[in-house]
Scaffold this active site. Structure first.
Site, PDB file in Angstrom:
ATOM      1  N   LYS A  84      22.667   9.601  65.096  1.00 23.67           N
ATOM      2  CA  LYS A  84      23.214  10.509  63.708  1.00 23.67           C
ATOM      3  C   LYS A  84      22.223  11.717  64.361  1.00 23.67           C
ATOM      4  O   LYS A  84      20.972  11.986  64.032  1.00 23.67           O
ATOM      5  CB  LYS A  84      23.021  10.125  62.175  1.00 23.67           C
TER       6      LYS A  84
ATOM      7  N   ASP B  92      20.255  17.191  55.308  1.00 22.07           N
ATOM      8  CA  ASP B  92      21.008  16.416  55.015  1.00 22.07           C
ATOM      9  C   ASP B  92      20.343  16.974  53.096  1.00 22.07           C
ATOM     10  O   ASP B  92      20.393  16.469  53.172  1.00 22.07           O
ATOM     11  CB  ASP B  92      21.169  15.350  54.648  1.00 22.07           C
TER      12      ASP B  92
ATOM     13  N   LYS C 285      23.379  17.265  46.899  1.00 20.41           N
ATOM     14  CA  LYS C 285      21.816  15.944  46.546  1.00 20.41           C
ATOM     15  C   LYS C 285      20.951  16.416  46.030  1.00 20.41           C
ATOM     16  O   LYS C 285      20.326  17.590  45.363  1.00 20.41           O
ATOM     17  CB  LYS C 285      21.011  15.278  47.559  1.00 20.41           C
TER      18      LYS C 285
ATOM     19  N   ASP D  20      16.719  13.125  58.563  1.00 18.99           N
ATOM     20  CA  ASP D  20      18.521  11.907  58.751  1.00 18.99           C
ATOM     21  C   ASP D  20      19.313  12.573  60.383  1.00 18.99           C
ATOM     22  O   ASP D  20      19.937  12.464  60.903  1.00 18.99           O
ATOM     23  CB  ASP D  20      19.393  13.414  57.954  1.00 18.99           C
TER      24      ASP D  20
ATOM     25  N   ASP E 184      28.449  14.839  50.913  1.00 15.65           N
ATOM     26  CA  ASP E 184      27.587  13.483  51.358  1.00 15.65           C
ATOM     27  C   ASP E 184      27.510  13.119  52.622  1.00 15.65           C
ATOM     28  O   ASP E 184      26.833  12.393  53.495  1.00 15.65           O
ATOM     29  CB  ASP E 184      26.259  14.162  50.414  1.00 15.65           C
TER      30      ASP E 184
ATOM     31  N   GLU F   5      28.545  13.066  55.381  1.00  9.81           N
ATOM     32  CA  GLU F   5      28.447  13.273  56.735  1.00  9.81           C
ATOM     33  C   GLU F   5      28.470  12.825  57.851  1.00  9.81           C
ATOM     34  O   GLU F   5      28.840  13.455  59.192  1.00  9.81           O
ATOM     35  CB  GLU F   5      28.088  15.116  56.443  1.00  9.81           C
TER      36      GLU F   5
ATOM     37  N   ARG G 165      29.174   9.948  58.959  1.00  4.10           N
ATOM     38  CA  ARG G 165      30.792   9.329  59.603  1.00  4.10           C
ATOM     39  C   ARG G 165      31.263  10.757  60.175  1.00  4.10           C
ATOM     40  O   ARG G 165      32.073  10.210  61.201  1.00  4.10           O
ATOM     41  CB  ARG G 165      30.740   8.670  58.791  1.00  4.10           C
TER      42      ARG G 165
HETATM   43  N1  BES Z   1      21.767  11.107  55.006  1.00  5.40           N
HETATM   44  C1  BES Z   1      22.085  10.095  53.679  1.00  5.40           C
HETATM   45  C2  BES Z   1      21.360   8.607  53.395  1.00  5.40           C
HETATM   46  C3  BES Z   1      20.487   8.631  53.509  1.00  5.40           C
HETATM   47  C4  BES Z   1      19.864   8.587  52.061  1.00  5.40           C
HETATM   48  C5  BES Z   1      19.557   8.472  54.357  1.00  5.40           C
HETATM   49  C6  BES Z   1      18.564   8.160  52.046  1.00  5.40           C
HETATM   50  C7  BES Z   1      17.973   8.330  54.153  1.00  5.40           C
HETATM   51  C8  BES Z   1      17.969   8.160  53.350  1.00  5.40           C
HETATM   52  C9  BES Z   1      23.652  10.033  53.851  1.00  5.40           C
HETATM   53  O1  BES Z   1      24.000  11.373  54.373  1.00  5.40           O
HETATM   54  C10 BES Z   1      24.622  10.371  52.347  1.00  5.40           C
HETATM   55  O2  BES Z   1      23.709  10.879  51.922  1.00  5.40           O
HETATM   56  N2  BES Z   1      24.951   8.579  52.318  1.00  5.40           N
HETATM   57  C11 BES Z   1      25.373   9.043  51.046  1.00  5.40           C
HETATM   58  C12 BES Z   1      26.703   8.478  50.529  1.00  5.40           C
HETATM   59  C13 BES Z   1      27.637   8.641  49.497  1.00  5.40           C
HETATM   60  C14 BES Z   1      28.550  10.329  49.656  1.00  5.40           C
HETATM   61  C15 BES Z   1      29.493   7.853  50.378  1.00  5.40           C
HETATM   62  C16 BES Z   1      24.802   7.920  49.989  1.00  5.40           C
HETATM   63  O3  BES Z   1      24.741   7.173  50.905  1.00  5.40           O
HETATM   64  O4  BES Z   1      24.015   8.087  49.049  1.00  5.40           O
HETATM   65 ZN    ZN Z   2      23.351  12.298  55.996  1.00  5.55          ZN
HETATM   66 MN    MN Z   3      24.618  12.648  53.234  1.00  2.00          MN
END
Ligand code: BES
Ligand code: ZN
Ligand code: MN
Length: 488
Positions: A257, A262, A269, A280, A339, A341, A343
């Site tokens: 990734k 992000d 966020k 990220d 968010d 993104e 996947r």
């Molecule tokens: N990059 C984030 C995940 C993340 C969060 C990594 C905190 C490191 C620290 C990812 O892209 C994300 O935002 N995931 C969301 C998915 C949700 C919207 C389904 C999440 O985990 O909140």
């Molecule tokens: Zn992310």
């Molecule tokens: Mn994200």
């Protein structure tokens, strides 16, 4: 730093500091000759209980009558509880504290490691782990601010007759870890997809070919899921493909990734902690570092590394919740949350790898979900996959490197969580099961190819200094994947 192995005694070696490891509950008299030359100082500090050999405890003695000016006592904890990681920790503490004192040449006694319990089994020589921890602890990120302390250790000499320590491996792996850390720690204004693609090109060589797909190529390939992530950003996406050809047969695909920042996109966020979202792209950095090391070590394997690099920003042309996009596999995806993104980018990267490379296996490594840290804290990678054998091999490498991985289920029932009313699949199943539904989403793009997913969201960044991992990027996955590759 120069690492040497010399068959010289503890009292004979000339160094600024000599490191002597100790157990807490077991002290064979291996240093007694040395101690009598220096006037029994070691016996005295132990009798005073100022130094007991507790894990990571250290004491610095200034000594006379031997060729070294200082002796650093370092604790390994109880002999019966010794593990290779406790050695890394002790090595980290020892090297780090000696650098602080400004010494240049250090030596490590490996005598105590002959007294390990029978239960201690490891694939490397015991002193390897001590030195590994020592080297890892010295990482500094100084791109934007030089620390006042510009002290560096120049040489580390391992005392002993065993020359069979994998030093080239060790130094290459540590350099790769540091390389990845530099990339990850660099803020997103200086680590754009374009910069990342230039860095990837810089590791090109006889066996390494790097190819970068631009926006129009990505469109042509039909990677609409990945492309949709980049729409809100002025920085062009770069789909980076790194091929390493060192052996025969179908390659292993490593997909990292590579979201260089992000923000969450339109599903923005919260401001607090958002600055950390420069990390990220940790998965991509680790993949690049792994291939760099593999080429330096000239391993007889074939790898294709894929880094679908882009920012995720909420610009005027950004993707919006409810949008439906089409991936390279033909599957349509409803974007519930912009968010989620990672996947989207990974689905196309996996699809691309499978379409063009027929890989024998795909391993993806990604800071994919916040739920990963909720579940496991910063202690373990969440591992999921469709192939028990491949997961087993990775788990083995994970024990060896202490980049621990804990398996999560991919029950068929999770399919329902990401069922869309309007498209083949949706990119978020909501809060419940968010760690595993992210995994399940990727599984849908792996098809029949053996595949393993490593969610490193909880482990890729340290908020606090750890014994051999200074705070900031951890580059987790580099040692794990290299150890895995060494075995296959
Ligand atoms: N990059 C984030 C995940 C993340 C969060 C990594 C905190 C490191 C620290 C990812 O892209 C994300 O935002 N995931 C969301 C998915 C949700 C919207 C389904 C999440 O985990 O909140
Ligand atoms: Zn992310
Ligand atoms: Mn994200």
């Amino acid at each position: 730093m120069n690492i040497l192995i010399k068959n010289i005694s503890e009292e004979g070696i000339k160094a600024d500091a000599l490191i002597l490891p100790f157990f807490e509950d077991y002290s064979p008299d291996i240093y007694s000759d040395l101690d009598s030359i220096i006037g029994g100082l070691i016996r005295r500090i132990i009798n005073s209980k100022e130094f007991t050999g507790k894990q990571n405890q250290s004491s610095l003695l200034h000594v006379r009558n031997i060729n070294s000016d200082r002796i650093l006592l370092i604790g390994l904890g109880k002999q019966s509880e010794i593990t290779s990681d406790r050695m890394r920790q002790a090595g980290g503490r020892a090297f780090f504290s000696l650098r602080e004192t400004g010494v240049k040449d250090i030596a490590v006694s490996s005598k105590l490691f002959e007294h390990l319990p029978k239960s201690f089994i490891a694939s490397q020589k015991p002193v390897f782990y001590f030195i590994e921890g020592g080297l890892l602890s010295l990482y500094k990120f100084e791109k934007y601010r030089k620390s006042e302390n510009n002290k560096e250790i120049k040489t580390a000499t391992i005392l002993g007759s065993d020359k069979d320590i994998a030093l080239k491996w060790l130094q290459t792996v540590v350099n790769a870890v540091n390389f990845a850390k530099d990339l990850i720690n660099t803020p997103s204004n200086d680590m754009t997809p374009a910069v990342l693609s230039d860095l990837a090109k810089s590791i090109s060589g006889k066996k390494v070919k790097v190819k970068v797909l631009e926006r129009k190529d990505i469109e042509k390939e039909g990677m609409g899921a990945y492309l949709s992530v980049s729409k809100g950003s002025a920085e062009p996406p770069k789909f980076i493909v790194v091929e390493y050809k060192g052996g025969k047969g179908d390659p292993l695909a490593l997909v990292g990734k590579s979201i260089t920042f992000d923000s969450g996109g339109i599903s923005l966020k919260p401001a607090e902690g958002m600055e950390k979202m420069k990390y990220d792209m940790s998965g991509g950095a680790s993949v690049l570092a792994v291939i760099k090391a593999v080429s330096e070590l000239d391993l007889a394997v074939n790898i294709v590394g894929i880094l679908p690099a882009t920012e995720n920003l909420p610009g005027g042309s950004a993707s919006k919740p409810g949008d439906i996009v089409k991936s390279i596999t033909g599957k349509t995806i409803e974007i519930i949350n912009t968010d989620a993104e990672g996947r989207l980018a990974l689905a196309d990267a996996m699809g691309y790898a499978i379409k063009y490379y027929k890989p024998k296996a795909v391993i993806d490594i990604a800071t994919l979900t916040g739920a990963c840290s909720v579940a496991l804290g910063s202690e373990a990678i969440a591992i999921m996959g469709n192939n028990t054998e491949l997961m087993g091999k990775l788990k083995k490498a994970s024990e060896e490197t202490y980049e621990r991985a804990w398996q999560m289920p991919l029950y068929d029932e999770y399919k329902d969580y990401i069922k869309s009313d309007a498209a083949d699949i949706k990119n978020s199943g909501g809060k419940n099961g968010s760690l595993v539904t992210a995994g399940y989403f990727l599984k849908e793009f792996a098809g029949d190819t053996p595949w393993v997913h490593l969610d490193i969201a909880g482990t890729a960044w340290n908020d606090k200094d750890k014994p051999y991992m200074p705070k900031g990027a951890t580059a987790i996955g580099v040692r794990l994947l290299l150890t895995f590759l060494k075995e296959v």
